[in-house]
Write a protein that holds these residues in place. Structure first.
Motif, PDB file in Angstrom:
ATOM      1  N   ALA A 144       0.783  -1.253  -0.025  1.00 46.13           N
ATOM      2  CA  ALA A 144       0.020   0.002  -0.069  1.00 46.13           C
ATOM      3  C   ALA A 144       1.028   1.235  -0.016  1.00 46.13           C
ATOM      4  O   ALA A 144       1.869   1.410   0.421  1.00 46.13           O
ATOM      5  N   ASN A 145       0.423   2.283  -0.310  1.00 48.66           N
ATOM      6  CA  ASN A 145       1.145   3.632  -0.416  1.00 48.66           C
ATOM      7  C   ASN A 145       1.021   4.176   0.854  1.00 48.66           C
ATOM      8  O   ASN A 145       0.317   3.685   1.564  1.00 48.66           O
ATOM      9  N   SER A 146       1.514   5.017   1.261  1.00 44.85           N
ATOM     10  CA  SER A 146       1.967   5.543   2.716  1.00 44.85           C
ATOM     11  C   SER A 146       0.611   6.404   2.932  1.00 44.85           C
ATOM     12  O   SER A 146       0.409   6.460   4.273  1.00 44.85           O
ATOM     13  N   ASP A 147       0.017   6.946   2.043  1.00 47.60           N
ATOM     14  CA  ASP A 147      -1.191   8.058   2.290  1.00 47.60           C
ATOM     15  C   ASP A 147      -2.564   7.439   2.166  1.00 47.60           C
ATOM     16  O   ASP A 147      -3.348   8.169   2.414  1.00 47.60           O
ATOM     17  N   ALA A 148      -2.669   6.341   1.553  1.00 40.98           N
ATOM     18  CA  ALA A 148      -4.077   5.733   1.235  1.00 40.98           C
ATOM     19  C   ALA A 148      -4.263   4.322   1.260  1.00 40.98           C
ATOM     20  O   ALA A 148      -3.020   3.674   0.878  1.00 40.98           O
ATOM     21  N   THR A 149      -5.348   3.776   1.458  1.00 39.59           N
ATOM     22  CA  THR A 149      -5.552   2.235   1.239  1.00 39.59           C
ATOM     23  C   THR A 149      -5.374   2.104  -0.327  1.00 39.59           C
ATOM     24  O   THR A 149      -5.873   3.050  -1.225  1.00 39.59           O
ATOM     25  N   THR A 150      -4.696   1.189  -0.681  1.00 38.18           N
ATOM     26  CA  THR A 150      -4.550   0.979  -2.000  1.00 38.18           C
ATOM     27  C   THR A 150      -4.798  -0.615  -2.525  1.00 38.18           C
ATOM     28  O   THR A 150      -4.593  -1.689  -1.816  1.00 38.18           O
TER      29      THR A 150
END
Length: 331
Positions: free
Chosen positions: A194-200
């Protein structure tokens, strides 16, 4: 002179094994069917003396599953939406839970049938099953025995099994499943779960090109792990997401893995990726095995015109400019 001593031989406290006072009288499969509605959002109240039970198949231990538990009794799986965190401390995988459902609520939230609590969605003008207050859940849920991981049933399946008709939705929603011989489409030795800023969303793909979304929270403990490479098996619980106001089908199946250990048998090697290409020697050695991937080398010439198979040095133009620029030779 005074002598003082201490006794460290304390008695071990007795182990308390919880025992439920209610007896199950309906399977999860039958309960789901009884309260199923062919809409994507609704809420219903259980008015009968119905008791169901199941063993916890998934919880929030890694942070990838949010405020939910998944249970199964062998006939079906079910999700329970709970307004609480660190549920795994009490409701461990393999723990049997007995649920007294009378006067409780069951419904759907954007296509997913679950035990929850009434909430009115103003934008859609519909009632839906949202988070059940933790205290309410604790009042209806009894632990029975100690966690028994051997009671957790993992069902083998194929991506192609996931249709969007009502019977398929009832059968697979909330189930802990295992899907074999798949690869992560975005695995390149760089992309993480996952990206650090959002569910991926990351897709897995089988040999026939069927795909399934693997949904990963940016709060999961394995968020920053590199996506597994190669082919392997993925275990997780199935959810269904559909925001349509009128259509039951057309939604998206989603798989939630519980921990990084739910990815089994994948390769840990990055060889052949853009970040770690094969040498020419390695590529030649692996050609007979069907090796594929990136190769690093220096351009030394081009295949001569009308040559379909290089058999000798005479089949290669070694000096620039070459006649062709789309059949280069590297070394």
């Amino acid at each position: 002179m005074t002598f003082v001593s201490c006794n460290d031989d304390f008695d071990t406290p007795p182990m308390v094994v919880p025992q439920a006072t209610h007896q199950p009288n309906m399977t999860i499969a039958d309960f789901k069917a009884k309260y199923w509605k062919d809409v994507n959002n609704y809420i219903d109240t259980v008015k009968e003396d119905i008791v169901i039970h199941g063993w916890v198949t998934a919880n929030d231990v890694s942070g990838n599953i949010y405020k939910s538990l998944y249970i199964s009794d062998g006939t079906a799986g079910f999700s329970i939406s709970i307004n609480g965190t660190s549920l795994y401390n009490t409701y461990r995988v393999g723990q049997e839970i007995v649920l007294n459902m009378k006067d409780c609520f069951v419904g759907k939230y954007n296509g997913q049938q679950q035990i929850g609590y009434p909430e009115f969605y103003e934008k859609g003008s519909v009632w839906e099953a949202s988070f059940l207050p933790l205290a309410t859940f604790q009042s209806i849920a009894e632990l029975n025995g100690l966690p028994a991981v051997n009671k957790v049933d993992t069902i083998p399946m194929s991506i192609s099994d996931l249709k969007t008709d009502a019977e398929t939705l009832k059968k697979w929603q909330g189930r802990l499943v295992r899907i074999d011989n798949v690869r992560f489409s975005d695995a390149d030795g760089v992309n993480t779960f996952a990206n650090s800023d959002a569910t991926t969303n990351r897709n897995i793909e089988d040999e026939n090109g069927n795909t399934l979304v693997v949904r990963n929270s940016n709060y999961a403990t394995f968020r920053a792990n590199i996506l597994p490479l190669g082919t392997g098996s993925v275990v997780g619980v199935l959810s269904y997401y559909n925001t349509s106001a009128t259509k039951l089908d057309g939604g998206t199946w989603q798989l939630y893995i519980r921990t990084a250990d739910d990815c089994i048998g994948f390769s840990s090697s990055t060889k052949g990726l853009l970040t770690d290409p094969y040498t020419v020697e390695e590529a030649i050695a692996g050609e007979a095995e069907g090796l594929s991937g990136w190769v690093s080398g220096y351009v030394v010439g081009a295949v001569a015109p009308e040559v379909s198979e290089v058999k000798s040095a005479d089949d290669i133009e070694w000096t620039a400019p070459t006649t062709l620029d789309n059949t280069l030779v590297i070394a």
